[in-house]
Scaffold this active site. Structure first.
Site, PDB file in Angstrom:
ATOM      1  N   ASP A  11     -11.858   3.485  11.827  1.00 43.67           N
ATOM      2  CA  ASP A  11     -12.968   4.362  11.435  1.00 43.67           C
ATOM      3  C   ASP A  11     -14.261   3.600  11.718  1.00 43.67           C
ATOM      4  OD1 ASP A  11     -14.826   6.009  10.193  1.00 43.67           O
ATOM      5  OD2 ASP A  11     -14.205   5.465   8.152  1.00 43.67           O
ATOM      6  N   THR A  15     -22.468   1.706   9.510  1.00 45.67           N
ATOM      7  CA  THR A  15     -22.641   0.421   8.822  1.00 45.67           C
ATOM      8  C   THR A  15     -21.486  -0.525   9.093  1.00 45.67           C
ATOM      9  OG1 THR A  15     -23.841   1.569   7.063  1.00 45.67           O
ATOM     10  CG2 THR A  15     -23.079  -0.669   6.577  1.00 45.67           C
ATOM     11  N   LYS A  18     -13.778   0.075   9.832  1.00 46.09           N
ATOM     12  CA  LYS A  18     -12.541  -0.201   9.103  1.00 46.09           C
ATOM     13  C   LYS A  18     -11.371  -0.035  10.071  1.00 46.09           C
ATOM     14  CE  LYS A  18     -13.984   2.796   5.967  1.00 46.09           C
ATOM     15  NZ  LYS A  18     -15.447   2.738   6.068  1.00 46.09           N
ATOM     16  N   GLY A 107     -19.196  15.072  13.219  1.00 43.15           N
ATOM     17  CA  GLY A 107     -18.772  13.678  13.334  1.00 43.15           C
ATOM     18  C   GLY A 107     -17.265  13.580  13.235  1.00 43.15           C
ATOM     19  N   ASP A 109     -15.526  11.397  11.798  1.00 41.69           N
ATOM     20  CA  ASP A 109     -15.099  11.021  10.448  1.00 41.69           C
ATOM     21  C   ASP A 109     -14.943  12.254   9.563  1.00 41.69           C
ATOM     22  OD1 ASP A 109     -17.866  11.452  10.619  1.00 41.69           O
ATOM     23  OD2 ASP A 109     -18.360   9.980   9.073  1.00 41.69           O
ATOM     24  N   ARG A 110     -15.803  13.239   9.768  1.00 44.90           N
ATOM     25  CA  ARG A 110     -15.738  14.465   8.960  1.00 44.90           C
ATOM     26  C   ARG A 110     -14.492  15.282   9.325  1.00 44.90           C
ATOM     27  NH1 ARG A 110     -21.487  17.196   9.474  1.00 44.90           N
ATOM     28  NH2 ARG A 110     -20.755  18.401   7.684  1.00 44.90           N
ATOM     29  N   ASP A 128     -18.303  12.498   0.983  1.00 47.34           N
ATOM     30  CA  ASP A 128     -18.089  11.161   1.557  1.00 47.34           C
ATOM     31  C   ASP A 128     -19.381  10.349   1.419  1.00 47.34           C
ATOM     32  OD1 ASP A 128     -17.427   8.916   3.025  1.00 47.34           O
ATOM     33  OD2 ASP A 128     -16.626  10.011   4.734  1.00 47.34           O
ATOM     34  N   THR A 182     -39.554  -1.994 -12.622  1.00 50.34           N
ATOM     35  CA  THR A 182     -39.407  -1.383 -11.291  1.00 50.34           C
ATOM     36  C   THR A 182     -37.939  -1.182 -10.924  1.00 50.34           C
ATOM     37  OG1 THR A 182     -41.469  -2.413 -10.579  1.00 50.34           O
ATOM     38  CG2 THR A 182     -40.014  -1.618  -8.846  1.00 50.34           C
TER      39      THR A 182
END
Length: 257
Positions: A11, A15, A18, A107, A109-110, A128, A182
């Site tokens: 996958d 970022t 996997k 996508g 992944d979807r 997700d 903050t």
């Protein structure tokens, strides 16, 4: 005698990457890579241990939303493995999943998430939590589209980059709406803000489609939001951490029938 019984399933996200070795439907090894770092040298260093599985491989299949990264990974497998690497969208999935939107606009992944949970009888909303927060709507065996919202960590990073007095923070669950400094104010804004966003989108999908759904969460922050939603219908949230790679595996096994 079946010689090939292992699958390398991947996958590729914006970022991270996997990569899992599946024996039947069980993960026996999992590797996580940083997408931005992927090149041949990095892959050789981190994936060398996979070469011992080469003789027993049935298929190498990935879902990818980063074409340049997939190309590098595909070239790596082409150089060092006897089994070619393929991408989910290159398979004929028509009998497995009825896709009601333009395939070019979804996508991989979807699609993998939808394939993972279709059972031809239930309706699902899959949330997700990745670089983006995706909502996908599956009715029986049909993928109907969904919603894409900004990802939490992406939004946090952007905020600290654009606002000079806002530090980089690690996102945490917030118990108090009113922050006293903050960092606690940012955590509160993102936690309660995204809780409201997720709640409202799920509620709006149900209201507009007039259907009942099972709700599936996956991705890094799924556990954090599992018990935080105020859904009016008191829907139970199911967490499936390997939803995407399980879907890619299901597609791989289907294509080998």
């Amino acid at each position: 005698l079946i010689m090939h019984k292992l699958y390398i399933i991947g996958d590729i996200g914006n970022t991270d990457v996997k990569i899992c070795i599946y024996k039947h439907k069980t993960i026996i090894k999992k590797i996580r890579l940083t997408t931005d770092k992927v090149n041949l040298k990095y892959l050789k260093k981190n994936l060398n241990t996979l070469r011992k599985y080469d003789k027993n491989l049935k298929q190498i299949l990935f879902c990818s939303v980063v074409p340049s990264c997939y190309k590098k990974i595909r070239n790596y497998f082409k150089l060092y493995f006897n089994t070619n690497c393929n991408e989910l969208k290159n398979l004929n999935l028509n009998k497995l999943l009825n896709i009601k939107v333009d395939r070019k606009q979804i996508g991989s992944d979807r699609l993998a998430n939808a394939i993972s949970i279709i059972d031809n009888k239930n309706n699902y909303i899959v949330v997700d939590f990745g670089t983006a927060t995706n909502f996908d709507v599956i009715t029986t065996n049909c993928y109907n589209g969904g919603v894409i919202a900004p990802g939490i960590n992406l939004s946090l990073d952007n905020l600290s980059k654009k606002a000079s007095l806002i530090p980089n923070i690690k996102f945490k669950k917030s118990n108090n709406v009113i922050g006293k400094n903050t960092i606690s104010a940012i955590n509160s804004g993102f936690f309660f803000g995204y809780t409201g966003l997720i709640d409202n989108i799920i509620h709006s999908i149900i209201k507009q489609s007039k259907k009942k759904y099972k709700i599936i969460f996956t991705g890094g922050l799924a556990e954090m939001f599992k018990n935080s939603l105020k859904l009016k219908l008191k829907l139970k949230i199911h967490i499936k951490s390997n939803l995407t790679t399980d879907g890619v595996l299901k597609a791989a096994m289907y294509s080998n029938k």
